[in-house]
Design a protein around this motif. Structure first.
Motif, PDB file in Angstrom:
ATOM      1  N   HIS A  51     -20.011  10.757  26.376  1.00 34.66           N
ATOM      2  CA  HIS A  51     -20.547  11.755  25.503  1.00 34.66           C
ATOM      3  C   HIS A  51     -22.010  12.145  25.697  1.00 34.66           C
ATOM      4  O   HIS A  51     -22.163  13.417  25.567  1.00 34.66           O
ATOM      5  N   VAL A  52     -22.702  11.420  26.337  1.00 35.01           N
ATOM      6  CA  VAL A  52     -23.850  11.884  27.153  1.00 35.01           C
ATOM      7  C   VAL A  52     -23.714  12.931  27.980  1.00 35.01           C
ATOM      8  O   VAL A  52     -24.429  13.884  28.152  1.00 35.01           O
ATOM      9  N   ASP A  53     -22.735  12.440  28.961  1.00 33.18           N
ATOM     10  CA  ASP A  53     -22.311  13.417  30.122  1.00 33.18           C
ATOM     11  C   ASP A  53     -21.824  14.733  29.465  1.00 33.18           C
ATOM     12  O   ASP A  53     -22.324  16.118  29.837  1.00 33.18           O
ATOM     13  N   GLU A  54     -21.204  14.908  28.288  1.00 36.34           N
ATOM     14  CA  GLU A  54     -20.661  15.947  27.592  1.00 36.34           C
ATOM     15  C   GLU A  54     -21.727  16.986  27.004  1.00 36.34           C
ATOM     16  O   GLU A  54     -21.527  18.037  26.943  1.00 36.34           O
ATOM     17  N   ALA A 127     -33.511  12.766  22.376  1.00 37.91           N
ATOM     18  CA  ALA A 127     -33.012  11.844  21.296  1.00 37.91           C
ATOM     19  C   ALA A 127     -31.785  12.395  20.636  1.00 37.91           C
ATOM     20  O   ALA A 127     -31.086  11.588  20.352  1.00 37.91           O
ATOM     21  N   ALA A 128     -31.849  13.651  20.560  1.00 36.63           N
ATOM     22  CA  ALA A 128     -30.690  14.269  19.925  1.00 36.63           C
ATOM     23  C   ALA A 128     -29.267  13.940  20.468  1.00 36.63           C
ATOM     24  O   ALA A 128     -28.267  13.661  19.958  1.00 36.63           O
ATOM     25  N   VAL A 129     -29.147  14.077  22.053  1.00 36.42           N
ATOM     26  CA  VAL A 129     -28.496  13.616  22.559  1.00 36.42           C
ATOM     27  C   VAL A 129     -27.772  12.529  22.578  1.00 36.42           C
ATOM     28  O   VAL A 129     -26.445  11.868  22.425  1.00 36.42           O
ATOM     29  N   LEU A 130     -28.780  11.509  22.506  1.00 34.50           N
ATOM     30  CA  LEU A 130     -28.342   9.907  22.551  1.00 34.50           C
ATOM     31  C   LEU A 130     -27.663   9.767  21.174  1.00 34.50           C
ATOM     32  O   LEU A 130     -26.838   9.014  21.139  1.00 34.50           O
ATOM     33  N   CYS A 131     -28.459  10.259  20.455  1.00 30.97           N
ATOM     34  CA  CYS A 131     -27.942   9.892  18.815  1.00 30.97           C
ATOM     35  C   CYS A 131     -26.699  10.551  18.433  1.00 30.97           C
ATOM     36  O   CYS A 131     -25.659   9.725  18.111  1.00 30.97           O
ATOM     37  N   ASP A 132     -26.494  11.669  18.969  1.00 32.41           N
ATOM     38  CA  ASP A 132     -24.999  12.539  18.795  1.00 32.41           C
ATOM     39  C   ASP A 132     -24.156  11.723  19.615  1.00 32.41           C
ATOM     40  O   ASP A 132     -22.923  11.242  19.111  1.00 32.41           O
ATOM     41  N   ALA A 133     -24.192  11.201  20.866  1.00 32.28           N
ATOM     42  CA  ALA A 133     -23.371  10.438  21.422  1.00 32.28           C
ATOM     43  C   ALA A 133     -22.981   9.155  20.872  1.00 32.28           C
ATOM     44  O   ALA A 133     -21.731   8.692  20.777  1.00 32.28           O
TER      45      ALA A 133
END
Length: 210
Positions: A51-54, A127-133
């Motif tokens: 998901h981080v990659d996405e 942080a947004a990307v990590l939390c969303d993933a």
């Protein structure tokens, strides 16, 4: 999962890690493979990394986010209340040992700490990307969501049913009270509706009368 070991080596190389990089990756993988983990395991790590990659286009430094994903549940004890703090300390120590730049190690540790509350500021795209993933599991299909719920319950098998239900309701209700479960535009567009439906259904089961 050989592909995870290879992914670790690639990410570590891009941030300039040296010395026993493979050994550090093996250490992390062994943590996620611990038999006591039923959700926060290798499958979860694999999903978060994918998901981080996405979502990488929304981050400032994607490899810092990838490293944070590797460490975010590296220490996981359901009986403890400082897992994120312990994971952040491990990240900073291990990355420093691998001679990764101090600023990178510190930022990875900072991101790991934020996963305790999934509190990403509007001006913090990494942080947004990590939390969303990490929260993407909330938008999983019915079968995977059921596995997730069962896995979390198994990790808290030491907690009586009523106490677990109260705690779980509190966590999920806090998430649902946010304007959006996800911060990145792509995650909101792709996952928000399904995630809210899944969580609403779980809350209904947790709060129904016997």
């Amino acid at each position: 999962m050989r592909h995870l070991a290879e992914a670790w080596l690639r990410t570590a190389a891009r941030v300039g890690a040296r010395d026993d990089v493979a050994g550090a990756g093996a250490n992390l993988l062994s943590r996620y493979a611990d038999a006591g983990r039923h959700y926060h395991d290798l499958t979860h790590l694999d999903e978060v990394l994918r998901h981080v990659d996405e979502l990488a286009e929304f981050s400032r430094v994607p490899d810092v986010v990838r490293l944070a994903a590797w460490f975010h549940d590296a220490v996981y004890d359901p009986r403890a209340d400082d897992n994120e703090e312990s994971s952040a300390r491990l990240a900073e120590h291990m990355l420093t040992t691998l001679r990764v730049h101090d600023d990178v190690a510190a930022d990875v540790a900072r991101l790991v700490l934020l996963t305790a509350e999934h509190d990403a500021g509007d001006d913090d795209p990494d942080a947004a990307v990590l939390c969303d993933a990490d929260l993407a599991i909330l938008a999983a299909d019915e079968s995977r969501y059921a596995d997730y719920v069962a896995g979390v319950r198994a990790e808290y098998a030491h907690v009586p049913d009523d106490d677990f239900a109260r705690g779980r309701v509190a966590v999920l209700s806090h998430l649902m009270a946010q304007p959006s479960l996800f911060r990145t535009p792509s995650a909101r567009a792709s996952w928000e509706t399904t995630a809210r439906a899944n969580v609403t259904a779980e809350l209904a089961l947790l709060t129904q009368s016997p």
